[in-house]
Design a protein around this motif. Structure first.
Motif, mmCIF file in Angstrom:
data_model
loop_
_atom_site.group_PDB
_atom_site.id
_atom_site.type_symbol
_atom_site.label_atom_id
_atom_site.label_comp_id
_atom_site.label_asym_id
_atom_site.label_seq_id
_atom_site.Cartn_x
_atom_site.Cartn_y
_atom_site.Cartn_z
ATOM 1 N N TYR A 1 3.175 5.846 -23.025
ATOM 2 C CA TYR A 1 2.972 4.634 -22.909
ATOM 3 C C TYR A 1 2.825 4.069 -21.503
ATOM 4 O O TYR A 1 3.544 4.484 -19.889
ATOM 5 C CB TYR A 1 4.995 4.492 -22.988
ATOM 6 N N LYS A 2 2.173 2.961 -20.979
ATOM 7 C CA LYS A 2 2.196 2.000 -20.005
ATOM 8 C C LYS A 2 1.302 3.359 -19.352
ATOM 9 O O LYS A 2 1.302 2.882 -17.680
ATOM 10 C CB LYS A 2 2.942 2.001 -19.763
ATOM 11 N N THR A 3 0.901 3.875 -19.935
ATOM 12 C CA THR A 3 0.388 5.786 -18.544
ATOM 13 C C THR A 3 -1.244 4.374 -17.722
ATOM 14 O O THR A 3 -0.573 4.613 -16.802
ATOM 15 C CB THR A 3 -0.384 6.165 -19.042
ATOM 16 N N HIS B 1 16.069 -0.092 -18.732
ATOM 17 C CA HIS B 1 15.499 -0.427 -19.388
ATOM 18 C C HIS B 1 14.937 -1.349 -18.337
ATOM 19 O O HIS B 1 14.588 -1.814 -16.905
ATOM 20 C CB HIS B 1 16.794 -1.554 -19.990
ATOM 21 N N GLU B 2 14.285 -2.001 -19.451
ATOM 22 C CA GLU B 2 12.828 -3.031 -18.658
ATOM 23 C C GLU B 2 13.416 -4.621 -19.418
ATOM 24 O O GLU B 2 15.204 -4.395 -19.576
ATOM 25 C CB GLU B 2 11.787 -2.832 -20.219
ATOM 26 N N ALA B 3 12.561 -5.565 -18.882
ATOM 27 C CA ALA B 3 13.770 -6.777 -19.204
ATOM 28 C C ALA B 3 13.713 -7.320 -20.088
ATOM 29 O O ALA B 3 14.209 -7.404 -20.830
ATOM 30 C CB ALA B 3 12.942 -7.289 -18.222
ATOM 31 N N ASP B 4 12.339 -6.956 -21.023
ATOM 32 C CA ASP B 4 12.232 -6.583 -22.498
ATOM 33 C C ASP B 4 13.626 -6.191 -23.239
ATOM 34 O O ASP B 4 14.390 -6.692 -24.085
ATOM 35 C CB ASP B 4 11.096 -5.713 -23.076
ATOM 36 N N ASP B 5 14.111 -5.514 -22.467
ATOM 37 C CA ASP B 5 15.712 -4.677 -23.772
ATOM 38 C C ASP B 5 16.317 -6.044 -23.124
ATOM 39 O O ASP B 5 17.921 -6.252 -23.451
ATOM 40 C CB ASP B 5 16.049 -3.780 -22.854
ATOM 41 N N GLY C 1 4.369 -12.968 -21.239
ATOM 42 C CA GLY C 1 3.567 -12.184 -21.672
ATOM 43 C C GLY C 1 3.421 -11.503 -22.138
ATOM 44 O O GLY C 1 1.964 -10.497 -23.184
ATOM 45 N N ASP C 2 4.079 -11.206 -22.816
ATOM 46 C CA ASP C 2 5.105 -9.645 -23.364
ATOM 47 C C ASP C 2 4.857 -9.822 -25.033
ATOM 48 O O ASP C 2 5.742 -10.273 -25.376
ATOM 49 C CB ASP C 2 6.055 -8.877 -23.465
ATOM 50 N N ARG C 3 3.440 -9.008 -25.757
ATOM 51 C CA ARG C 3 3.386 -9.665 -26.694
ATOM 52 C C ARG C 3 4.363 -8.666 -27.730
ATOM 53 O O ARG C 3 4.383 -8.654 -29.124
ATOM 54 C CB ARG C 3 2.305 -8.784 -27.823
ATOM 55 N N LEU D 1 13.854 -15.746 -18.825
ATOM 56 C CA LEU D 1 12.893 -15.333 -18.389
ATOM 57 C C LEU D 1 11.979 -14.000 -18.534
ATOM 58 O O LEU D 1 13.514 -13.230 -17.233
ATOM 59 C CB LEU D 1 12.525 -15.734 -16.849
ATOM 60 N N ASP D 2 10.819 -13.807 -18.131
ATOM 61 C CA ASP D 2 10.209 -12.121 -18.026
ATOM 62 C C ASP D 2 9.871 -12.321 -16.265
ATOM 63 O O ASP D 2 8.587 -12.599 -16.516
ATOM 64 C CB ASP D 2 9.269 -11.938 -18.673
ATOM 65 N N SER D 3 10.798 -11.800 -15.412
ATOM 66 C CA SER D 3 10.107 -12.169 -13.977
ATOM 67 C C SER D 3 9.028 -11.551 -13.422
ATOM 68 O O SER D 3 8.005 -12.352 -13.183
ATOM 69 C CB SER D 3 11.692 -11.846 -13.259
ATOM 70 N N TRP E 1 15.500 -9.025 -15.060
ATOM 71 C CA TRP E 1 14.324 -8.406 -14.380
ATOM 72 C C TRP E 1 14.538 -6.769 -14.810
ATOM 73 O O TRP E 1 14.678 -6.241 -15.526
ATOM 74 C CB TRP E 1 15.219 -8.165 -13.009
ATOM 75 N N ASP E 2 13.198 -6.009 -14.761
ATOM 76 C CA ASP E 2 12.577 -4.748 -15.255
ATOM 77 C C ASP E 2 13.213 -3.989 -13.774
ATOM 78 O O ASP E 2 12.599 -3.277 -12.651
ATOM 79 C CB ASP E 2 11.494 -4.595 -14.439
ATOM 80 N N VAL E 3 14.699 -3.488 -14.012
ATOM 81 C CA VAL E 3 14.602 -2.299 -13.183
ATOM 82 C C VAL E 3 14.013 -1.021 -13.585
ATOM 83 O O VAL E 3 13.978 -0.101 -12.490
ATOM 84 C CB VAL E 3 17.112 -2.336 -13.623
HETATM 85 MN MN MN Z 1 8.059 -6.113 -19.847
#
Ligand code: MN
Ligand code: MN
Length: 305
Positions: free
Chosen positions: A75-77, A122-126, A144-146, A8-10, A59-61
């Motif tokens: 990036y994500k600015t 790192h992001e949850a993605d990683d 929800g991340d493409r 899961l992408d929490s 988790w997105d640490v």
């Molecule tokens: Mn993400």
């Protein structure tokens, strides 16, 4: 098919719960608990539906790691909080009534004994990408991340949300990815690099839209091959002198974006992802659940308060 592992992408799940459920859902002390309720009911729904052999609330640490920003300052600015003067602060814009709920979700998951892997810088993605890459069982990624489209393969399916609502798309298979985006999952990063992705602040090559990006990647297979053709001045359709010029003008940005958009797949995690049959820390769990008024919602399959 053997039971899948659910990754899961929490952050996606709690943001989505927070924005789609009313803040009139409150704890006994009056603070909204909509994100907690929505998060757990969706997780429970997913577990009942897919009966996974393992579950990880990734988790997105760091939701915006500095190394990615160093490569690509945009990036994500746009997701950073801006003060009244429009000055960007460096922190994510998290609504006041959501922050404490995020902490509570983490504490509740920990007390339940549900795996909540995260990794420094790192992001949850990683985290998701690393777990998916090393998984022995089939994997279902919920995000929800493409950008996670790049993970889809014979063993890994992606479940995405529709328009930020509570509905979920059907599982994306490699064929479904090709149909939706016009490229194979392994080509998704290159496609997104050319096209850009405003939701992550990926600039893309100005003047190249989704259709051209897909056509170029279909023709050349990858950015590497495309750049070789540009380099050798082999201009055949869909490559045109104009597109070749745009690519030449943006080479540095193309390389940076590609690195930023590629998920990290080699993070190491310990511990297993099995859902425990009884909560790990019953006492703090009960206390937290009472404080937040979420006793009824703390159920993940057969794991209950
Ligand atoms: Mn993400
Ligand atoms: Mn992402």
């Amino acid at each position: 098919m053997p039971a899948p592992v659910l990754l899961l992408d929490s952050a996606m799940l709690y943001y989505r719960a927070y924005y789609s459920l009313p803040d009139t859902m409150t704890a006994p002390n009056g603070s909204p608990h909509n994100a907690i309720r929505g998060f757990f009911s969706t997780v429970n729904r997913l577990v009942e539906k897919y009966e996974p052999s393992g579950l990880a609330a990734c988790w997105d640490v760091s939701w915006r790691p500095q190394w990615r920003v160093d490569l690509l300052p945009s990036y994500k600015t746009h997701r950073l909080a801006a003060d009244e003067a429009g000055q960007i602060s460096g922190a994510a814009e998290i609504p006041d009534t959501l922050s404490p709920q995020i902490t509570a979700i983490a504490e509740l998951l920990d007390a339940l004994g549900v795996a909540r892997p995260g990794a420094k810088d790192h992001e949850a993605d990683d985290v998701i990408a690393s777990l998916a890459t090393s998984a022995a069982a089939p994997v279902i990624v919920v995000s929800g991340d493409r950008d996670l489209v790049q993970l889809v393969d014979e063993n890994v399916r992606l479940l995405m949300t529709v328009n930020g609502g509570m509905e979920l798309w059907p599982l994306l298979t490699p064929a479904a990815v090709e149909e939706r985006f016009g490229v194979h999952p392994t080509q998704y990063v290159d496609f997104a690099t050319l096209r850009g992705d405003p939701s992550d602040g990926l600039p893309g090559v100005p003047g190249i839209g989704a259709k051209t990006a897909a056509a170029l990647i279909q023709k050349y297979g990858s950015i590497d091959e495309l750049l070789l053709a540009v380099d050798r001045d082999e201009i055949v359709k869909p490559l045109t002198p104009r597109f070749a010029g745009l690519i030449r003008d943006n080479l540095e940005q193309i390389h940076a974006t590609r690195k930023v958009a590629t998920v990290v797949r080699d993070l190491q995690f310990e511990g297993d992802l099995k859902i425990p049959s009884t909560p790990k820390d019953q006492v703090p769990l009960q206390e937290l659940a009472r404080t937040w008024g979420v006793e009824r919602y703390l159920r993940i399959g057969s794991l209950q308060l």
